[in-house]
Design an enzyme around this catalytic site. Structure first.
Site, PDB file in Angstrom:
ATOM      1  N   GLY A 116     -41.623   4.808 -11.953  1.00  0.00           N
ATOM      2  CA  GLY A 116     -42.177   5.768 -10.998  1.00  0.00           C
ATOM      3  C   GLY A 116     -43.668   5.950 -11.183  1.00  0.00           C
ATOM      4  N   CYS A 129     -32.628  -1.315 -17.934  1.00  0.00           N
ATOM      5  CA  CYS A 129     -32.020  -2.237 -16.963  1.00  0.00           C
ATOM      6  C   CYS A 129     -32.280  -3.723 -17.235  1.00  0.00           C
ATOM      7  CB  CYS A 129     -32.548  -1.945 -15.560  1.00  0.00           C
ATOM      8  SG  CYS A 129     -32.836  -0.220 -15.213  1.00  0.00           S
ATOM      9  N   LYS A 148     -31.024  -5.086 -20.657  1.00  0.00           N
ATOM     10  CA  LYS A 148     -29.558  -4.948 -20.574  1.00  0.00           C
ATOM     11  C   LYS A 148     -28.959  -6.095 -19.768  1.00  0.00           C
ATOM     12  CE  LYS A 148     -27.869  -3.435 -17.209  1.00  0.00           C
ATOM     13  NZ  LYS A 148     -27.820  -2.082 -16.746  1.00  0.00           N
ATOM     14  N   GLY A 189     -18.826   7.663 -25.157  1.00  0.00           N
ATOM     15  CA  GLY A 189     -19.282   7.926 -23.790  1.00  0.00           C
ATOM     16  C   GLY A 189     -18.458   7.122 -22.812  1.00  0.00           C
ATOM     17  N   GLY A 190     -18.499   7.543 -21.566  1.00  0.00           N
ATOM     18  CA  GLY A 190     -17.726   6.816 -20.558  1.00  0.00           C
ATOM     19  C   GLY A 190     -18.546   6.565 -19.313  1.00  0.00           C
ATOM     20  N   GLY A 191     -19.882   6.616 -19.438  1.00  0.00           N
ATOM     21  CA  GLY A 191     -20.767   6.409 -18.289  1.00  0.00           C
ATOM     22  C   GLY A 191     -21.265   4.974 -18.215  1.00  0.00           C
ATOM     23  N   TYR A 192     -22.288   4.777 -17.398  1.00  0.00           N
ATOM     24  CA  TYR A 192     -22.859   3.441 -17.194  1.00  0.00           C
ATOM     25  C   TYR A 192     -23.167   2.739 -18.538  1.00  0.00           C
ATOM     26  CZ  TYR A 192     -24.485   4.375 -12.315  1.00  0.00           C
ATOM     27  OH  TYR A 192     -24.609   4.631 -10.986  1.00  0.00           O
ATOM     28  N   ALA A 252     -22.400   3.362 -21.754  1.00  0.00           N
ATOM     29  CA  ALA A 252     -21.290   3.103 -22.674  1.00  0.00           C
ATOM     30  C   ALA A 252     -20.462   1.913 -22.197  1.00  0.00           C
ATOM     31  CB  ALA A 252     -20.414   4.350 -22.786  1.00  0.00           C
ATOM     32  N   VAL A 253     -20.145   1.899 -20.916  1.00  0.00           N
ATOM     33  CA  VAL A 253     -19.275   0.851 -20.369  1.00  0.00           C
ATOM     34  C   VAL A 253     -19.995  -0.509 -20.379  1.00  0.00           C
ATOM     35  CG1 VAL A 253     -18.156   0.073 -18.240  1.00  0.00           C
ATOM     36  CG2 VAL A 253     -17.855   2.430 -19.021  1.00  0.00           C
ATOM     37  N   GLU A 254     -21.252  -0.513 -19.984  1.00  0.00           N
ATOM     38  CA  GLU A 254     -21.976  -1.792 -19.964  1.00  0.00           C
ATOM     39  C   GLU A 254     -22.120  -2.364 -21.369  1.00  0.00           C
ATOM     40  OE1 GLU A 254     -24.622  -1.241 -15.897  1.00  0.00           O
ATOM     41  OE2 GLU A 254     -25.619  -0.918 -17.807  1.00  0.00           O
ATOM     42  N   HIS A 256     -16.468 -18.376   4.846  1.00  0.00           N
ATOM     43  CA  HIS A 256     -15.368 -18.897   4.055  1.00  0.00           C
ATOM     44  C   HIS A 256     -15.793 -20.128   3.256  1.00  0.00           C
ATOM     45  CE1 HIS A 256     -11.167 -19.469   3.147  1.00  0.00           C
ATOM     46  NE2 HIS A 256     -11.263 -20.739   3.489  1.00  0.00           N
TER      47      HIS A 256
HETATM   48  P1  NDP Z   1     -23.875   8.966 -17.746  1.00  0.00           P
HETATM   49  O1  NDP Z   1     -24.209  10.291 -17.224  1.00  0.00           O
HETATM   50  O2  NDP Z   1     -23.521   7.858 -16.842  1.00  0.00           O
HETATM   51  O3  NDP Z   1     -22.689   9.103 -18.787  1.00  0.00           O
HETATM   52  C1  NDP Z   1     -22.701  10.003 -19.833  1.00  0.00           C
HETATM   53  C2  NDP Z   1     -21.351   9.971 -20.484  1.00  0.00           C
HETATM   54  O4  NDP Z   1     -21.359  10.773 -21.652  1.00  0.00           O
HETATM   55  C3  NDP Z   1     -20.266  10.500 -19.569  1.00  0.00           C
HETATM   56  O5  NDP Z   1     -19.134   9.695 -19.736  1.00  0.00           O
HETATM   57  C4  NDP Z   1     -20.041  11.913 -20.097  1.00  0.00           C
HETATM   58  O6  NDP Z   1     -18.740  12.362 -19.915  1.00  0.00           O
HETATM   59  C5  NDP Z   1     -20.289  11.698 -21.583  1.00  0.00           C
HETATM   60  N1  NDP Z   1     -20.720  12.911 -22.265  1.00  0.00           N
HETATM   61  C6  NDP Z   1     -21.769  13.688 -21.956  1.00  0.00           C
HETATM   62  N2  NDP Z   1     -21.868  14.703 -22.830  1.00  0.00           N
HETATM   63  C7  NDP Z   1     -20.863  14.563 -23.702  1.00  0.00           C
HETATM   64  C8  NDP Z   1     -20.426  15.310 -24.837  1.00  0.00           C
HETATM   65  N3  NDP Z   1     -21.057  16.391 -25.224  1.00  0.00           N
HETATM   66  N4  NDP Z   1     -19.354  14.866 -25.497  1.00  0.00           N
HETATM   67  C9  NDP Z   1     -18.695  13.765 -25.108  1.00  0.00           C
HETATM   68  N5  NDP Z   1     -19.052  13.020 -24.043  1.00  0.00           N
HETATM   69  C10 NDP Z   1     -20.126  13.424 -23.349  1.00  0.00           C
HETATM   70  O7  NDP Z   1     -25.084   8.617 -18.712  1.00  0.00           O
HETATM   71  P2  NDP Z   1     -25.526   7.293 -19.441  1.00  0.00           P
HETATM   72  O8  NDP Z   1     -26.148   7.761 -20.691  1.00  0.00           O
HETATM   73  O9  NDP Z   1     -24.432   6.296 -19.508  1.00  0.00           O
HETATM   74  O10 NDP Z   1     -26.647   6.740 -18.452  1.00  0.00           O
HETATM   75  C11 NDP Z   1     -27.723   7.596 -18.059  1.00  0.00           C
HETATM   76  C12 NDP Z   1     -28.117   7.294 -16.636  1.00  0.00           C
HETATM   77  O11 NDP Z   1     -28.830   6.084 -16.606  1.00  0.00           O
HETATM   78  C13 NDP Z   1     -26.954   7.111 -15.683  1.00  0.00           C
HETATM   79  O12 NDP Z   1     -26.549   8.327 -15.113  1.00  0.00           O
HETATM   80  C14 NDP Z   1     -27.496   6.169 -14.667  1.00  0.00           C
HETATM   81  O13 NDP Z   1     -28.044   6.914 -13.610  1.00  0.00           O
HETATM   82  C15 NDP Z   1     -28.573   5.404 -15.407  1.00  0.00           C
HETATM   83  N6  NDP Z   1     -28.098   4.035 -15.700  1.00  0.00           N
HETATM   84  C16 NDP Z   1     -27.874   3.190 -14.661  1.00  0.00           C
HETATM   85  C17 NDP Z   1     -27.436   1.917 -14.897  1.00  0.00           C
HETATM   86  C18 NDP Z   1     -27.189   1.012 -13.738  1.00  0.00           C
HETATM   87  O14 NDP Z   1     -27.667   1.294 -12.647  1.00  0.00           O
HETATM   88  N7  NDP Z   1     -26.430  -0.071 -13.905  1.00  0.00           N
HETATM   89  C19 NDP Z   1     -27.214   1.410 -16.234  1.00  0.00           C
HETATM   90  C20 NDP Z   1     -27.462   2.385 -17.256  1.00  0.00           C
HETATM   91  C21 NDP Z   1     -27.888   3.634 -16.978  1.00  0.00           C
HETATM   92  P3  NDP Z   1     -18.228  13.017 -18.531  1.00  0.00           P
HETATM   93  O15 NDP Z   1     -18.064  11.879 -17.580  1.00  0.00           O
HETATM   94  O16 NDP Z   1     -16.948  13.640 -18.911  1.00  0.00           O
HETATM   95  O17 NDP Z   1     -19.269  14.007 -18.124  1.00  0.00           O
END
Ligand code: NDP
Length: 462
Positions: free
Chosen positions: A16, A48, A51, A177-180, A182-184, A439
């Protein structure tokens, strides 16, 4: 010329900040930009881009395995982590150079220092102690991984920052974690041969995505050999006698791992930035509060990107910067548009998505048609790989508009980018139907799902 040293001072050299500084400078404004670490910010330096390079690296072993089905005999393969890290570092340095070159080419002054606000128009350059003034200031300092300081032993864990520079590839890793992120990274480390466990507090990974994709990806990851522990959390991390880490969990007993990575969200970088001195308001998470035009409560100070805690994505920060330029320098007040942002999770298989999930759409529309296909892609027939693609279109029955498109499978991210155009253009299901299939591709499925798989009325599946 005003009485200020600069027309614009940008704090933070990420996506940005660099875009705002470069374009303002190219319009003839006197611009300086300060960065305390490396130009390129999270996306280029430790997000990004590196990664995605790691994602590519982690896919090769499956390519080697798949080759046999197509008649190839691949000799013994081996992987050299240090070589990958070094090659990645060379590419990142090249990109950092390009960022700086773009700024220099537009005549922006590039400062390699931390910068902090002294008041609404004054910035202190920490390296030299010098203060400079600017008519307009942009805060674009981004974010950093949440250290999860409440977790005993959190200091023994790494974040995605360190994952890019590990000395050695561990034998095993636990990722929380279970977000972007962690999964990637779970897919990356598993693909590189690391025994991988994901531990997530919720019922299913990737909480904001379409349920079908979440479940489909979960199953695919488990089938590959990634252990996923849902409804669970780390309680304590400590060092074992052998130098490994011992993890106490809420529900899965004690685990052991070579490395523990926390991917529990990110925090805005606002500490010690002088926001109080300048009178800039932040929210309870420390993120800079902005209005619809990215302006803070202080008239001449704007904030862009992750530091504002809006949508944490690189293209969004860049878009916000372009809107700032329109608003501030082109007399054309422009609000960033957050509708229908395509996004991908670079897992294996990949997720690509745009628009509303079935669950979200069910809350907004009276009746939905859901078109869903699950199939084995052609490539997987000869390779023998047990993988399934999922494609889903969510259609508002009343207007026929496609309000969500979701894909799990190879190149889902590439497809989601193009689907983003169709949804943004307001295409209806009829537009999809009259589009000729290409196709044989996997994407042709998107235009050949003629009958709804099921309907949702008032949020309930019929
Ligand atoms: P996310 O917000 O995607 O995920 C955070 C994870 O941590 C969620 O699963 C959340 O659980 C969990 N969590 C948060 N606080 C706690 C806690 N206190 N205890 C246990 N679990 C917790 O964040 P990321 O760090 O993975 O990524 C940050 C951002 O970066 C993303 O939101 C995305 O916008 C960006 N990003 C984009 C990518 C892409 O475009 N491919 C790749 C990587 C990052 P819950 O779901 O229950 O809230």
């Amino acid at each position: 010329m005003s009485s200020y040293d600069y027309d614009l001072f940008v704090i933070g050299g990420g996506s940005g900040g660099v875009r705002g500084a470069r374009v303002a400078a190219s319009l003839g404004k006197k611009v300086a930009i300060a960065e305390e670490y490396r130009y390129g910010g999270t996306c280029v330096i430790r997000g990004c881009v590196p990664k995605k390079l790691f994602v590519y690296a982690s896919q090769f072993h499956e390519h080697f395995e798949d080759a046999a089905g197509f008649g190839w005999t691949v000799g013994e393969s081996s992987f050299d982590w240090k070589k990958l890290v070094a090659a990645k570092d060379v590419e990142i340095a090249r990109l950092e150079g390009l960022y700086k070159k773009g700024l220099a080419g537009a005549n922006a002054e590039i400062l390699e220092t931390r910068a902090e606000l002294v008041d609404a128009h004054t910035v202190r350059l920490v390296k030299t102690g010098q203060t400079v003034t600017a008519k307009t200031i942009v805060i674009a300092t981004g974010g950093r991984p949440n250290p999860h300081a409440a977790l005993p032993g959190h200091e023994l864990c790494i974040s995605s920052n360190e994952a890019f520079h590990l000395e050695e590839l561990p034998k095993s890793i636990v990722i929380a974690g279970g977000g972007y992120i962690a999964v990637e990274f779970a897919n990356i480390f598993h693909g590189l041969g690391v025994e991988t466990t994901l531990i997530y507090r919720g019922a299913e990974i990737l909480s904001r995505f379409d349920e079908d994709l979440r479940r489909g990806l979960h199953e695919a990851m488990v089938a590959k050999g990634i252990r996923i522990l849902c409804h669970d959390m780390l309680q304590k991390v400590s060092k074992g006698e052998d130098g490994g880490l011992i993890l106490e969990t809420l529900n899965s007993g004690t685990l052991q791992a070579g490395v523990v990575m926390l991917a529990l969200g990110r925090d805005p970088n606002t500490e010690g930035l002088g926001l109080e001195a300048a009178g800039v308001a932040v929210d309870e998470r420390g993120a800079v509060i902005v209005d619809e035009y990215s302006r803070t409560n202080v008239e001449n100070i704007y904030a862009l990107g992750d530091v504002t805690n809006r949508v944490q994505l690189t293209p969004v920060a860049i878009h916000e910067a372009m809107c700032f330029i329109e608003t501030e320098y082109k007399n054309n007040p422009t609000r960033p548009d957050y509708e229908l942002i395509p996004t991908a999770v670079f897992s294996q298989p990949e997720i690509g998505t745009v628009g509303l999930s079935e669950e979200e759409a069910g809350k907004r529309y009276g009746e939905l048609e859901v078109y869903r296909a699950q199939f084995r892609p052609l490539k997987a027939t000869l390779s023998g790989r047990a993988e399934r693609m999922i494609m889903k279109l969510i259609v508002d029955a009343a207007s026929r508009k496609v309000v969500g498109a979701h894909i799990l499978g190879h190149d889902a991210g590439e497809m989601a980018q193009l689907l983003g155009i169709t949804l943004k253009a307001g295409c209806t299901k009829d537009d999809f139907d009259r589009t000729m299939a290409l196709h044989p591709t996997a994407a042709e499925e998107l235009v050949t799902m003629y009958a709804p798989s099921y309907r949702i009325r008032d949020g309930k599946r019929l």
